[in-house]
Write an enzyme that holds these catalytic residues in place. Sequence first.
Site, PDB file in Angstrom:
ATOM      1  N   THR A  97      20.163  16.571 -87.990  1.00 54.48           N
ATOM      2  CA  THR A  97      18.850  17.184 -88.192  1.00 54.48           C
ATOM      3  C   THR A  97      17.826  16.197 -87.657  1.00 54.48           C
ATOM      4  O   THR A  97      17.557  15.164 -88.259  1.00 54.48           O
ATOM      5  CB  THR A  97      18.601  17.483 -89.681  1.00 54.48           C
ATOM      6  OG1 THR A  97      19.550  18.455 -90.123  1.00 54.48           O
ATOM      7  CG2 THR A  97      17.204  18.041 -89.893  1.00 54.48           C
ATOM      8  N   LYS A 172      16.028  24.864 -87.998  1.00 59.04           N
ATOM      9  CA  LYS A 172      16.375  24.089 -89.185  1.00 59.04           C
ATOM     10  C   LYS A 172      15.122  23.755 -89.980  1.00 59.04           C
ATOM     11  O   LYS A 172      15.140  23.737 -91.214  1.00 59.04           O
ATOM     12  CB  LYS A 172      17.119  22.811 -88.775  1.00 59.04           C
ATOM     13  CG  LYS A 172      17.547  21.910 -89.953  1.00 59.04           C
ATOM     14  CD  LYS A 172      18.498  22.643 -90.920  1.00 59.04           C
ATOM     15  CE  LYS A 172      18.909  21.785 -92.113  1.00 59.04           C
ATOM     16  NZ  LYS A 172      19.870  20.730 -91.772  1.00 59.04           N
ATOM     17  N   LYS A 240      12.779  13.268 -95.262  1.00 59.56           N
ATOM     18  CA  LYS A 240      12.828  12.992 -93.823  1.00 59.56           C
ATOM     19  C   LYS A 240      12.638  14.287 -93.045  1.00 59.56           C
ATOM     20  O   LYS A 240      11.865  14.356 -92.081  1.00 59.56           O
ATOM     21  CB  LYS A 240      14.158  12.348 -93.451  1.00 59.56           C
ATOM     22  CG  LYS A 240      14.341  12.046 -91.961  1.00 59.56           C
ATOM     23  CD  LYS A 240      15.799  12.101 -91.524  1.00 59.56           C
ATOM     24  CE  LYS A 240      16.275  13.529 -91.348  1.00 59.56           C
ATOM     25  NZ  LYS A 240      17.600  13.642 -90.712  1.00 59.56           N
TER      26      LYS A 240
END
Length: 294
Positions: A97, A172, A240
């Site tokens: 990711t 995502k 994050k």
Amino acid sequence: MSKVAWIGLGVMGYPMAGHLAASGHDVTVFNRTREKAEKWVAEHGGSFGATPAAAAANADIVFTCVGNDDDLRAVTLGPDGFYQCLKPGAVHVDHTTASAEIARELYEAAKSHGAGALDAPVSGGQAGAENGKLTVMVGGDETDFAKAQAAIAAFAHAVTLIGPSGAGQLTKMVNQICIAGLIQGLAEALNFGMRAGLDMEKVIATISKGAAQSWQMENRWKTMIAGEFEFGFAVDWVRKDFGMCFDEARRNGASLPVTALVDQFYADVQKMGGRRWDTSSLIARLTRDETKPS
């Protein structure tokens, strides 16, 4: 079956690479901690390389699943990075990711070598990786996707090419934005129900059959009530991811007020010592007087 390389044997990458080996692919792995690579080979066969470049030599498909943009850039474009040895026609499939920016950067770099690159982040967590039931959202070219789709299916139950390079990472981000408010809503609802003295097993059995149903409700309500968070997708990791969402939102003009608020709630959880707790630990802010996770 393809000759593949796998770079990064973390909690997700380790079982994902295992599914590739079990499906008959010739797998060479690399991990920064050599002992983990040796352990993987002992369990699954195949071989390991001393560097990303060594692991990826002559591979048809190179998979990466590392921590962030910097880690990804190091294993691809760094001194020992495997882009130096990407053979023409090979495909790099990145399950990290990461940002849409680095996805596009690597796409261009791969093309310069006559190879392809797909940004392919996943959803489904550690359990999905272990059970081979991940959802994979992909950005890149159709020709490269066609080469890699069957291999990705070894650890996924849904694999979709969303659009051009970067589209996988952007999807995502959409996924993480959706989950942010959902988990907070579930945490508030569970806390409310408990404080109201309701039988929460009956409550969940009832409302999970209606519009309130979600994966988080089905899979996390019991552990949330019990204050058990030592598993799953860590708070540090989701913050994050939110950071990348905020960066992208500043570029495209999107407003993310709920996500920003939930991000601050996760900062509270970090201060409580929950940096590695599962994201469902949002409820710990609300029940901290009664629920004290170990």
